[in-house]
Write an enzyme that holds these catalytic residues in place. Structure first.
Site, mmCIF file in Angstrom:
data_model
loop_
_atom_site.group_PDB
_atom_site.id
_atom_site.type_symbol
_atom_site.label_atom_id
_atom_site.label_comp_id
_atom_site.label_asym_id
_atom_site.label_seq_id
_atom_site.Cartn_x
_atom_site.Cartn_y
_atom_site.Cartn_z
ATOM 1 C CD GLU A 199 -2.636 1.649 2.453
ATOM 2 O OE1 GLU A 199 -3.437 2.523 2.547
ATOM 3 O OE2 GLU A 199 -2.428 0.960 3.633
ATOM 4 C CG ASP B 27 7.373 8.861 14.085
ATOM 5 O OD1 ASP B 27 8.608 9.518 13.954
ATOM 6 O OD2 ASP B 27 6.375 9.043 13.977
ATOM 7 C CG ASP C 209 7.827 14.402 16.308
ATOM 8 O OD1 ASP C 209 8.426 15.517 16.511
ATOM 9 O OD2 ASP C 209 6.942 14.349 15.272
#
Length: 442
Positions: free
Chosen positions: A48, A113, A115
């Protein structure tokens, strides 16, 4: 913001993106990465993709049969952002026509991830989406700690680290056994690597047990090589009463009894500057008094080191410097993550791979912007046109399509990407040969 060396105007993005996708995006390497040698079959076809288009139009469940289809579609729709999702049981583009319940995510890289906004409670230089060279040290520490743990504790060999383009980093663990992990297994890995817990409402987010886990001990070793320069000197976490009280808030309320039971010290040894503490209140008052007396953060840190036992000191270091993961990104197989070589629309910076071997030299502010790349390309093209008179138009176009990124500062990041892919492909060939030998297929 882009640096002054790489000025960027977001208003130019609609004009620059078509050039970037037509002449600079490394489609060949990108396809090689996500195709994984075509084993298993349809791995790329069932992947995807999602595109965020102009005016924040978000399109999910995109899929492509090959590199050429992907390339044509990106050049046609010019996405402002590209996200990569899971490999599904069927083509994502056909998800509405598949029998209910039979369309599901089967595989995806184990991703992380990190941040910078998640560190806002412990950095003094910046907040929110802003970053600077001082706080970028947190990303360097995070990569070192997690890369070691993923490699040594879990045995994952193929770890692609990527700068997000603005304020953080992503890791794509691409080993076959990582891509095939269940959601429960991904959750277990994420929890293993999560030390700072409790959310925004929690003041104290690190709670260690004695003895300290070997993996956390390794992390502390990394942090120790940065802590005084980064936290004490540059972030100046003991600069004022306001900042040092945040540190002292991490010391447990029952500090005196904890010091006695965990360190084996007597009350007489729990002193600082000749003051003996007989209660928790007196203990804290003594620290406050000493902090007022000394002149700077470095001396206040030394004072604290003389007063607290190892466990509490390590908890402070970890709370200020240990990687802060978005565990939901890592846990979900069908979670999408921003693609390498995507352009960040706010900064214009390209989401580029990071060379972990030269991590200390990576500077997010020197990462090329789409503006700087197009200027470089334009300048190089003009030079070639001035120096070349024998190429016909068609031949020049073919040559340009193949080599344009090599004329710009995107060459370095693409080389890092290529090296990662080559190592992964070599490893995959070796595994296939071993399987063939074991099966007697000569």
């Amino acid at each position: 913001m882009a640096s002054s060396d790489n000025p960027y105007d977001a208003a130019e993005l609609p004009d620059l993106l078509p050039i970037y996708y037509r002449r600079l995006f490394p489609y060949s390497q990108y396809y090689r990465w996500l195709n994984y040698g075509g084993v298993p079959e349809k791995y790329f076809q069932n992947r995807e993709f999602s595109f965020t288009l102009k005016d924040d139009i978000y399109v999910r469940y995109l899929s492509f049969n090959n590199q050429n289809e992907l390339e044509k579609e990106m050049q046609k729709v010019v996405p402002y952002k590209i996200d990569i999702g899971a490999v599904y049981s069927n083509k994502p583009s056909q998800h509405n026509s598949v029998k209910s319940g039979s369309f599901h995510a089967e595989s995806k890289e184990l991703v992380f991830d990190i941040d910078m906004t998640d560190y806002d409670d412990v950095r003094t230089c910046c907040s929110s989406a802003d970053i600077c060279c001082k706080c970028w040290t947190l990303m360097t520490i995070a990569i070192k700690i997690l890369d070691r743990a993923l490699g040594e504790d879990f045995g994952f060999r193929h770890r692609l680290w990527v700068y997000s383009g603005r304020r953080g980093v992503h890791c794509w663990v691409c080993d076959k056994n990582a891509r095939n992990l269940s959601q429960a297994a991904r959750s277990a890995v994420a929890e293993y690597l999560s030390v700072v817990k409790g959310g925004t409402d929690a003041i104290k987010k690190v709670h260690l047990t004695n003895p300290i886990h070997p993996s956390i001990r390794q992390a502390i070793t990394v942090i120790d090589s940065y802590f005084e320069d980064y936290a004490v000197n540059e972030q100046d976490i003991f600069e004022s009463k306001e900042t040092w009280q945040k540190v002292l808030a991490l010391v447990p309320d029952d500090i005196l009894s904890l010091e006695l039971t965990t360190s084996g010290k007597s009350v007489g040894n729990l002193c600082n500057g000749g003051i003996f503490f007989n209660s928790d209140a007196q203990f804290r008052e003594g620290l406050q008094t000493d902090f007022v007396k000394v002149r700077n953060s470095a001396e206040r840190w030394k004072s604290l080191q003389c007063t607290l036992n190892t466990i509490h000191l390590e908890e402070i270091k970890l709370q200020y410097c240990y990687p802060r993961l978005d565990v939901n990104v890592s846990k979900g197989i069908n979670h999408l993550l921003k693609s390498p070589f995507s352009v960040h629309p706010k900064t214009g910076r390209i989401s580029v791979p990071i060379d972990v071997k030269n991590l200390e030299t990576f500077d997010p502010f020197s990462v090329p912007t789409i503006s700087s790349l197009c200027r470089e390309l334009d300048r190089k093209t003009k030079e070639e046109q001035e120096n070349t008179h024998t190429e016909n138009g068609e031949g020049l176009e073919v040559k340009r399509r193949i080599r344009d990124y090599k004329k710009t500062s995107l060459l370095g990041p693409v080389k890092i990407f290529e090296q990662f892919i080559e190592k992964m492909e070599q490893s995959q060939k070796g595994q296939l040969l071993e399987q063939s030998d074991r099966g007697g297929d000569f």
